[in-house]
Design an enzyme around this catalytic site. Structure first.
Site, PDB file in Angstrom:
ATOM      1  N   ASP A  89       0.810  -1.408   0.160  1.00 10.38           N
ATOM      2  CA  ASP A  89       0.146  -0.064  -0.141  1.00 10.38           C
ATOM      3  C   ASP A  89       0.762   1.295   0.042  1.00 10.38           C
ATOM      4  O   ASP A  89       0.229   2.443  -0.534  1.00 10.38           O
ATOM      5  CB  ASP A  89      -1.079  -0.066   1.374  1.00 10.38           C
ATOM      6  CG  ASP A  89      -2.216  -0.722   0.779  1.00 10.38           C
ATOM      7  OD1 ASP A  89      -2.993  -0.447   0.156  1.00 10.38           O
ATOM      8  OD2 ASP A  89      -2.567  -1.857   1.464  1.00 10.38           O
ATOM      9  N   GLU A 119      -5.199   4.249  -1.014  1.00  7.55           N
ATOM     10  CA  GLU A 119      -3.995   3.333  -0.721  1.00  7.55           C
ATOM     11  C   GLU A 119      -3.414   4.031   0.561  1.00  7.55           C
ATOM     12  O   GLU A 119      -2.890   3.483   1.602  1.00  7.55           O
ATOM     13  CB  GLU A 119      -2.932   3.317  -1.835  1.00  7.55           C
ATOM     14  CG  GLU A 119      -3.673   2.675  -3.055  1.00  7.55           C
ATOM     15  CD  GLU A 119      -4.037   1.481  -2.970  1.00  7.55           C
ATOM     16  OE1 GLU A 119      -4.259   0.750  -1.967  1.00  7.55           O
ATOM     17  OE2 GLU A 119      -4.058   0.871  -4.145  1.00  7.55           O
ATOM     18  N   HIS A 122      -5.452   2.835   3.533  1.00 11.21           N
ATOM     19  CA  HIS A 122      -4.866   1.309   3.807  1.00 11.21           C
ATOM     20  C   HIS A 122      -3.808   1.505   4.641  1.00 11.21           C
ATOM     21  O   HIS A 122      -3.636   0.682   5.618  1.00 11.21           O
ATOM     22  CB  HIS A 122      -4.701   0.614   2.654  1.00 11.21           C
ATOM     23  CG  HIS A 122      -6.143   0.518   1.671  1.00 11.21           C
ATOM     24  ND1 HIS A 122      -5.944  -0.096   0.517  1.00 11.21           N
ATOM     25  CD2 HIS A 122      -7.381   0.724   1.735  1.00 11.21           C
ATOM     26  CE1 HIS A 122      -7.334   0.071  -0.163  1.00 11.21           C
ATOM     27  NE2 HIS A 122      -8.048   0.617   0.662  1.00 11.21           N
ATOM     28  N   TYR A 126      -3.074   0.037   8.552  1.00  8.43           N
ATOM     29  CA  TYR A 126      -2.106  -0.925   9.287  1.00  8.43           C
ATOM     30  C   TYR A 126      -1.439  -0.210  10.515  1.00  8.43           C
ATOM     31  O   TYR A 126      -1.226  -0.808  11.334  1.00  8.43           O
ATOM     32  CB  TYR A 126      -1.018  -1.214   8.205  1.00  8.43           C
ATOM     33  CG  TYR A 126      -1.646  -1.786   6.779  1.00  8.43           C
ATOM     34  CD1 TYR A 126      -2.659  -2.893   7.184  1.00  8.43           C
ATOM     35  CD2 TYR A 126      -1.125  -1.454   5.677  1.00  8.43           C
ATOM     36  CE1 TYR A 126      -3.189  -3.304   5.769  1.00  8.43           C
ATOM     37  CE2 TYR A 126      -1.845  -2.059   4.521  1.00  8.43           C
ATOM     38  CZ  TYR A 126      -2.662  -3.008   4.602  1.00  8.43           C
ATOM     39  OH  TYR A 126      -3.347  -3.568   3.497  1.00  8.43           O
ATOM     40  N   GLU A 220     -10.030  -2.506  -3.173  1.00 13.10           N
ATOM     41  CA  GLU A 220      -9.050  -3.111  -3.979  1.00 13.10           C
ATOM     42  C   GLU A 220      -9.770  -3.750  -5.113  1.00 13.10           C
ATOM     43  O   GLU A 220      -9.276  -3.624  -6.303  1.00 13.10           O
ATOM     44  CB  GLU A 220      -8.269  -4.139  -3.515  1.00 13.10           C
ATOM     45  CG  GLU A 220      -7.346  -3.914  -2.099  1.00 13.10           C
ATOM     46  CD  GLU A 220      -6.347  -2.801  -2.405  1.00 13.10           C
ATOM     47  OE1 GLU A 220      -6.204  -2.373  -3.457  1.00 13.10           O
ATOM     48  OE2 GLU A 220      -5.741  -2.481  -1.263  1.00 13.10           O
ATOM     49  N   HIS A 223      -9.833  -0.946  -7.481  1.00  9.82           N
ATOM     50  CA  HIS A 223      -8.679  -0.565  -8.237  1.00  9.82           C
ATOM     51  C   HIS A 223      -8.380  -1.819  -9.362  1.00  9.82           C
ATOM     52  O   HIS A 223      -7.767  -1.427 -10.485  1.00  9.82           O
ATOM     53  CB  HIS A 223      -7.476  -0.664  -7.191  1.00  9.82           C
ATOM     54  CG  HIS A 223      -7.728   0.196  -6.083  1.00  9.82           C
ATOM     55  ND1 HIS A 223      -6.993   0.243  -4.867  1.00  9.82           N
ATOM     56  CD2 HIS A 223      -8.605   1.094  -5.840  1.00  9.82           C
ATOM     57  CE1 HIS A 223      -7.296   0.858  -3.960  1.00  9.82           C
ATOM     58  NE2 HIS A 223      -8.647   1.791  -4.460  1.00  9.82           N
TER      59      HIS A 223
HETATM   60 FE   LIG Z   1      -4.554  -0.877  -0.978  1.00 10.67          FE
HETATM   61 FE   LIG Z   2      -5.181  -0.897  -4.295  1.00 12.03          FE
END
Ligand SMILES: [Fe+2]
Ligand SMILES: [Fe+2]
Length: 345
Positions: A89, A119, A122, A126, A220, A223
């Site tokens: 990411d 992204e 994302h 984390y 995702e 994407h």
């Molecule tokens: Fe991602």
């Molecule tokens: Fe992605």
């Protein structure tokens, strides 16, 4: 065909959408959403916007307890997978603008911009997971995992080198290669990791993390659809680029990716995670690659695999009625977008 970085503002550009091209077009670079050529991109943009979510809204207190209760193998897999996802990411956030500079369709530029933003979310998720679930020294070790784990470093390097090849030499061929690499990353590289979390979720473990992953996967999927669209339009508009040898090279990129993803998935799970054997990982990744290649109009690599080997995974990834394929969705979770069919474009 010459590929040049588009200008920030081009007063000699064409507003006529009929002259618009995915790459190599003469765009003014102004965004006009009521004057678009790629209708699928504006619909996709709205779907992506509608998917907005905030990682911190998912409670992870239970997962802090659950993390301590994981067995040694589960915890090691969890750590290594998060470490790889952090890399993927971060890389996407950094690299997508490099591609966007060569895409001459404003409606597609918008989608890539939202993707870049997602992204980043994302990556935020984390950080939140690691803050919530493990101690500071474990968190640092996970961020540093690639320094000690040769497998992880090799993977990270391989993907980065593919992207850097385009940055250093932005030819049309290298753009197609980097679009393919993105498509593979979005459609294959996340999936051993995702299926590991879903295998935990199936046993009632780490359900907060599983929710985070489900939201990430929902993004995702858009994407993947975006890069499918970009790839197919570039092919349609520039058939001369797609010689037999080049198409074969793109398929071979997928084969290499499949081999890497299977080796990685088997390495991190070591055949010790309930519901996720080496054999299943092998079949699942090959199955996914077939699905991905079909969507690009390319011949599959593993025709012997026709059945989804882990159907239960889909019950996790099909969240809120979101179909796994944007271009084939019949029932949509976004009330204003209508059905899309590539054949109508
Ligand atoms: Fe991602
Ligand atoms: Fe992605």
């Amino acid at each position: 065909m010459e590929l040049t970085k588009k200008k920030l503002f081009n007063e000699h550009g064409d507003r006529d959408w009929g002259k618009r091209r995915m790459i190599g077009g003469n765009t003014t670079n102004l965004i006009e959403l009521n004057n678009v050529k790629y209708e699928w991109a504006t619909k996709l943009y709205r779907t992506m916007m509608n998917n907005f979510w905030i990682p911190e809204e998912i409670p992870l207190a239970q997962d802090a307890k659950g993390y301590r209760e994981l067995n040694e193998h589960e915890r090691q897999s969890y750590d290594k997978i998060i470490s790889f996802l952090i890399f993927l990411d971060s890389l996407q956030t950094a690299n997508l603008p490099n591609i966007n500079e060569y895409i001459t369709a404003p409606e597609v530029n918008l989608c890539l911009t939202v993707q870049t933003f997602q992204e980043a979310v994302h990556s935020q998720s984390y950080s939140y997971i690691l803050d919530s679930v493990c101690a500071a020294e474990v968190r640092d070790r996970i961020y540093n995992e690639w320094r000690d784990d040769k497998h992880l470093l090799t993977r990270n390097r391989f993907i980065t080198d593919l992207y850097e090849r385009f940055v250093e030499n932005p030819s049309p061929d290298n753009l197609v290669r980097t679009v393919m690499a993105n498509y593979i990353l979005e459609g294959l590289y996340f999936y051993s990791g995702f299926s590991f979390f879903y295998a935990l979720g199936r046993q009632g473990k780490m359900l907060g993390t599983v929710s985070e992953i489900k939201y990430i996967q929902r993004d995702e999927l858009t994407h993947l659809a975006l890069f499918q669209g970009i790839f197919r339009e570039i092919w349609r508009e520039n058939p001369e680029l797609f010689t037999d040898a080049f198409v074969e090279e793109l398929r071979e990129m997928m084969r290499t990716a499949v081999e890497h993803e299977i080796a990685w998935g088997q390495y991190i799970t070591a055949n010790r995670i309930a519901g996720l054997s080496n054999e299943l990982i092998d079949q699942y990744i090959k199955y996914l690659s077939n699905e991905r290649l079909k969507k690009l109009g390319l011949t599959v690599l593993y025709p012997e695999i026709v059945e989804h080997p882990m159907r239960w995974v889909e019950s996790f990834s099909n969240m809120n009625g979101m179909k796994t394929d944007f271009f084939e969705q019949k029932v949509t979770n976004y009330s204003k977008s209508s059905n899309l069919n590539w054949d109508e474009l």
